[in-house]
Structure formats: C-alpha cells, structure tokens
Scaffold this active site. Structure first.
Site, PDB file in Angstrom:
ATOM      1  N   TYR A 179       0.796  -1.156  -0.104  1.00 50.79           N
ATOM      2  CA  TYR A 179       0.134   0.148  -0.104  1.00 50.79           C
ATOM      3  C   TYR A 179       0.907   1.164   0.004  1.00 50.79           C
ATOM      4  CZ  TYR A 179      -3.493  -3.424   1.524  1.00 50.79           C
ATOM      5  OH  TYR A 179      -4.586  -4.502   1.404  1.00 50.79           O
TER       6      TYR A 179
HETATM    7  C1  LIG Z   1      -0.630  -8.221   0.871  1.00 49.83           C
HETATM    8  C2  LIG Z   1      -0.512  -9.471  -0.211  1.00 49.83           C
HETATM    9  C3  LIG Z   1      -1.897  -9.220  -1.176  1.00 49.83           C
HETATM   10  C4  LIG Z   1       0.415  -8.556  -1.243  1.00 49.83           C
HETATM   11  O1  LIG Z   1       0.767  -9.547  -2.404  1.00 49.83           O
HETATM   12  P1  LIG Z   1       2.255 -10.040  -2.622  1.00 49.83           P
HETATM   13  O2  LIG Z   1       2.045 -10.790  -3.887  1.00 49.83           O
HETATM   14  O3  LIG Z   1       2.899 -10.757  -1.574  1.00 49.83           O
HETATM   15  O4  LIG Z   1       2.725  -8.638  -3.003  1.00 49.83           O
HETATM   16  P2  LIG Z   1       4.041  -8.451  -4.015  1.00 49.83           P
HETATM   17  O5  LIG Z   1       4.760  -9.421  -4.290  1.00 49.83           O
HETATM   18  O6  LIG Z   1       3.453  -7.417  -5.061  1.00 49.83           O
HETATM   19  O7  LIG Z   1       4.755  -7.466  -2.966  1.00 49.83           O
HETATM   20  C5  LIG Z   1       5.279  -7.906  -1.829  1.00 49.83           C
HETATM   21  C6  LIG Z   1       6.856  -8.003  -1.916  1.00 49.83           C
HETATM   22  O8  LIG Z   1       7.263  -8.621  -3.024  1.00 49.83           O
HETATM   23  C7  LIG Z   1       8.184  -7.903  -3.797  1.00 49.83           C
HETATM   24  N1  LIG Z   1       8.077  -7.797  -5.032  1.00 49.83           N
HETATM   25  C8  LIG Z   1       7.106  -6.865  -5.975  1.00 49.83           C
HETATM   26  N2  LIG Z   1       7.313  -7.221  -7.044  1.00 49.83           N
HETATM   27  C9  LIG Z   1       8.131  -8.245  -7.280  1.00 49.83           C
HETATM   28  C10 LIG Z   1       8.597  -9.196  -8.216  1.00 49.83           C
HETATM   29  N3  LIG Z   1       8.218  -8.960  -9.555  1.00 49.83           N
HETATM   30  N4  LIG Z   1       9.600 -10.291  -8.060  1.00 49.83           N
HETATM   31  C11 LIG Z   1       9.967 -10.379  -6.860  1.00 49.83           C
HETATM   32  N5  LIG Z   1       9.599  -9.471  -5.690  1.00 49.83           N
HETATM   33  C12 LIG Z   1       8.605  -8.631  -5.859  1.00 49.83           C
HETATM   34  C13 LIG Z   1       8.066  -6.404  -3.134  1.00 49.83           C
HETATM   35  O9  LIG Z   1       9.423  -5.578  -3.120  1.00 49.83           O
HETATM   36  C14 LIG Z   1       7.599  -6.789  -1.694  1.00 49.83           C
HETATM   37  O10 LIG Z   1       8.468  -7.141  -0.989  1.00 49.83           O
HETATM   38  P3  LIG Z   1       8.439  -6.249   0.371  1.00 49.83           P
HETATM   39  O11 LIG Z   1       7.117  -6.771   0.927  1.00 49.83           O
HETATM   40  O12 LIG Z   1       9.786  -6.666   1.057  1.00 49.83           O
HETATM   41  O13 LIG Z   1       8.591  -4.720  -0.022  1.00 49.83           O
HETATM   42  C15 LIG Z   1      -0.191 -10.539   0.031  1.00 49.83           C
HETATM   43  O14 LIG Z   1       1.201 -10.496   0.748  1.00 49.83           O
HETATM   44  C16 LIG Z   1      -1.336 -11.233   1.052  1.00 49.83           C
HETATM   45  O15 LIG Z   1      -1.924 -11.967   0.527  1.00 49.83           O
HETATM   46  N6  LIG Z   1      -0.706 -11.361   2.536  1.00 49.83           N
HETATM   47  C17 LIG Z   1      -1.848 -11.745   3.477  1.00 49.83           C
HETATM   48  C18 LIG Z   1      -3.130 -11.069   3.608  1.00 49.83           C
HETATM   49  C19 LIG Z   1      -3.166  -9.832   3.467  1.00 49.83           C
HETATM   50  O16 LIG Z   1      -2.528  -9.004   4.396  1.00 49.83           O
HETATM   51  N7  LIG Z   1      -4.179  -9.038   2.984  1.00 49.83           N
HETATM   52  C20 LIG Z   1      -4.340  -7.563   2.869  1.00 49.83           C
HETATM   53  C21 LIG Z   1      -5.142  -7.432   3.988  1.00 49.83           C
HETATM   54  S1  LIG Z   1      -5.753  -5.545   4.057  1.00 49.83           S
END
Ligand SMILES: CC(C)(COP(=O)(O)OP(=O)(O)OC[C@H]1O[C@@H](n2cnc3c(N)ncnc32)[C@H](O)[C@@H]1OP(=O)(O)O)[C@@H](O)C(=O)NCCC(=O)NCCS
Length: 210
Positions: A179
């Site tokens: 976010y």
């Molecule tokens: C929050 C959530 C939806 C984010 O989805 P995600 O796929 O993990 O998110 P992203 O991969 O886009 O970003 C997360 C991390 O990956 C990294 N990243 C982004 N793009 C990337 C890529 N192309 N390759 C590798 N890493 C990447 C980001 O830097 C980020 O790292 P950081 O967390 O250390 O900053 C997911 O982690 C989730 O489901 N979490 C638990 C449930 C939750 O909290 N939901 C929201 C409730 S409000």
C-alpha cells in the site's frame, strides 16, 4: 509457470468462491471454517454497485493456452471457459463503490467526522472501497499483489480508493509495503471497528493511478 492477471465477472468468482476463500483464510491465518461464514458476505458484495474483481492464475507452462493467455493480460476473462486449462487461482482482489448504506462506510465516515470534522468526510463522497486483496502464501512476494491492485484500480471512475488493514508494528508486512509503495496515505490510524478488538488503519489515495 506463467501468470495471468485478469478482471473476472461475478459468475466466475461465484464458481470459484471457495477456492478464493481458501486463499483468504490461508493468507490471513484465519482458522479453517471461516470461509463458510464469509461466503454469503462475499456473494452479497458481488451485487453491490461498482463491484469489480481481479484474479491471478498460475498456469502450467505445458498448458495449451499458456502463452496466449500471458501475452493477452489486458483481456478480461468474461466467462469461466476463458480460464486456461490447469490454471490455479493464486490471488484475488475486489471492491465496490462505497456508500453510506454499507456498514464499513458508516463506521469509517463517523470516525473521519470525529477526527477531521464534517469537511473530512468529503474524501468519502466518491470512492471505491478495496474490500479484499489476498495472495496464496506460496505465491506471495513475486509481484502478484501489486499486479492485482494495479489492475483493479485501473479504469475506475471513482476519484479515490479507501481500504482498511490491521495495524502491525512499524508497518512491517507485505500488505503495508504494497500500500505504501502504491501511494496510499493515512486516513485513520488505530481505529477499531465495532465488534473487532484489533486496531486498523484506514488508508486512501486519489485515483487515477499515475
Ligand atoms: C498483501 C498481499 C496481497 C501482497 O501480495 P504479494 O503478491 O505478496 O505482494 P507483492 O509481491 O506485489 O509485494 C510484496 C513483496 O514482493 C516484492 N516484489 C514485488 N514485485 C516483485 C517481483 N516482480 N519479483 C519479486 N519480488 C517482488 C516487493 O518488493 C514486496 O517486498 P516487500 O514486502 O519486502 O516490500 C499478500 O502478501 C497477502 O495476501 N498477504 C496476506 C493477506 C493480507 O494481508 N491481505 C491484505 C489485508 S488488508
């Protein structure tokens, strides 16, 4: 493995509702069984004005349509037959047009009024409520969350998006990272929804995305 991120219509989510809820339960570390109480809520949300959902599918490279699907990420899946064979749902995000008829809106609107006064509620005059965004634990950290969010928010007509997320120390989890990276700013902090003992933040940003 290829990734397909696409808008999906309500019938497609309805057909895969329990798959999506399993992701939600696993991602949020909720006890198994929570999906049964959430299913009717998610189904009711699909009927709300401005409802829009985006899904992420992992597609085995050997899948007959994998390459086409990946190259064609801008095309929305318009029915279940458009989902490539062997596709595994790994992420879901949805929301709808916020309105005072909804519980979330009333809770947030009243807290915003209390903290910022009536003018503060202007930011709730035309907004999209990002209700859920979840990625399967095995697929997190690969950019899927960012892709879901970008796709979901692209093309919305609302002037703002608002969401709530649990407070975590130093904002140190993937949701907060995502976010903040996408420009969401504080609307409310350490806010308690009625009936929930957890502290939440309400975050928002203007639309469209840059
Ligand atoms: C929050 C959530 C939806 C984010 O989805 P995600 O796929 O993990 O998110 P992203 O991969 O886009 O970003 C997360 C991390 O990956 C990294 N990243 C982004 N793009 C990337 C890529 N192309 N390759 C590798 N890493 C990447 C980001 O830097 C980020 O790292 P950081 O967390 O250390 O900053 C997911 O982690 C989730 O489901 N979490 C638990 C449930 C939750 O909290 N939901 C929201 C409730 S409000």
């Amino acid at each position: 493995m290829s990734l397909l991120v696409s808008e999906i219509p309500a019938p497609v989510l309805r057909a895969r509702l329990y798959e999506a809820l399993e992701i939600y339960v696993a991602a949020m570390h909720y006890p198994r069984g929570v999906e049964h109480s959430r299913a009717p809520m998610w189904a009711e949300h699909m009927l709300r004005d401005g409802w829009r959902a985006v899904a992420a599918f992992e597609i085995p490279d050997s899948g007959p349509r994998a390459t086409t699907a990946m190259d064609d990420v801008a095309t929305a899946i318009d029915d279940a037959t458009a989902i490539p064979d062997g596709a595994r749902l790994v992420g879901i995000a949805y929301g709808y047009h916020g309105a005072p008829a909804y519980w979330w809106d009333r809770q947030v609107r009243s807290a915003v009024r209390d903290t910022a006064g009536p003018p503060g509620t202007r930011l709730m005059s035309d907004y999209f409520e990002l209700t859920e965004i979840h990625v399967a634990p095995s697929a997190q950290g690969k950019g899927i969350g960012a892709a879901l969010l970008t796709r979901l928010l692209s093309g919305l007509t609302e002037s703002r998006v608002l969401l709530s997320t649990p407070e975590v120390p130093e904002e140190r989890n993937r949701a907060w990272q995502l976010y903040r990276r996408m420009g969401f700013e504080d609307v409310l902090r350490h806010f308690r929804f009625l009936g929930d003992r957890r502290d939440f933040a309400v975050l928002g940003r203007t639309l469209p995305l840059p």
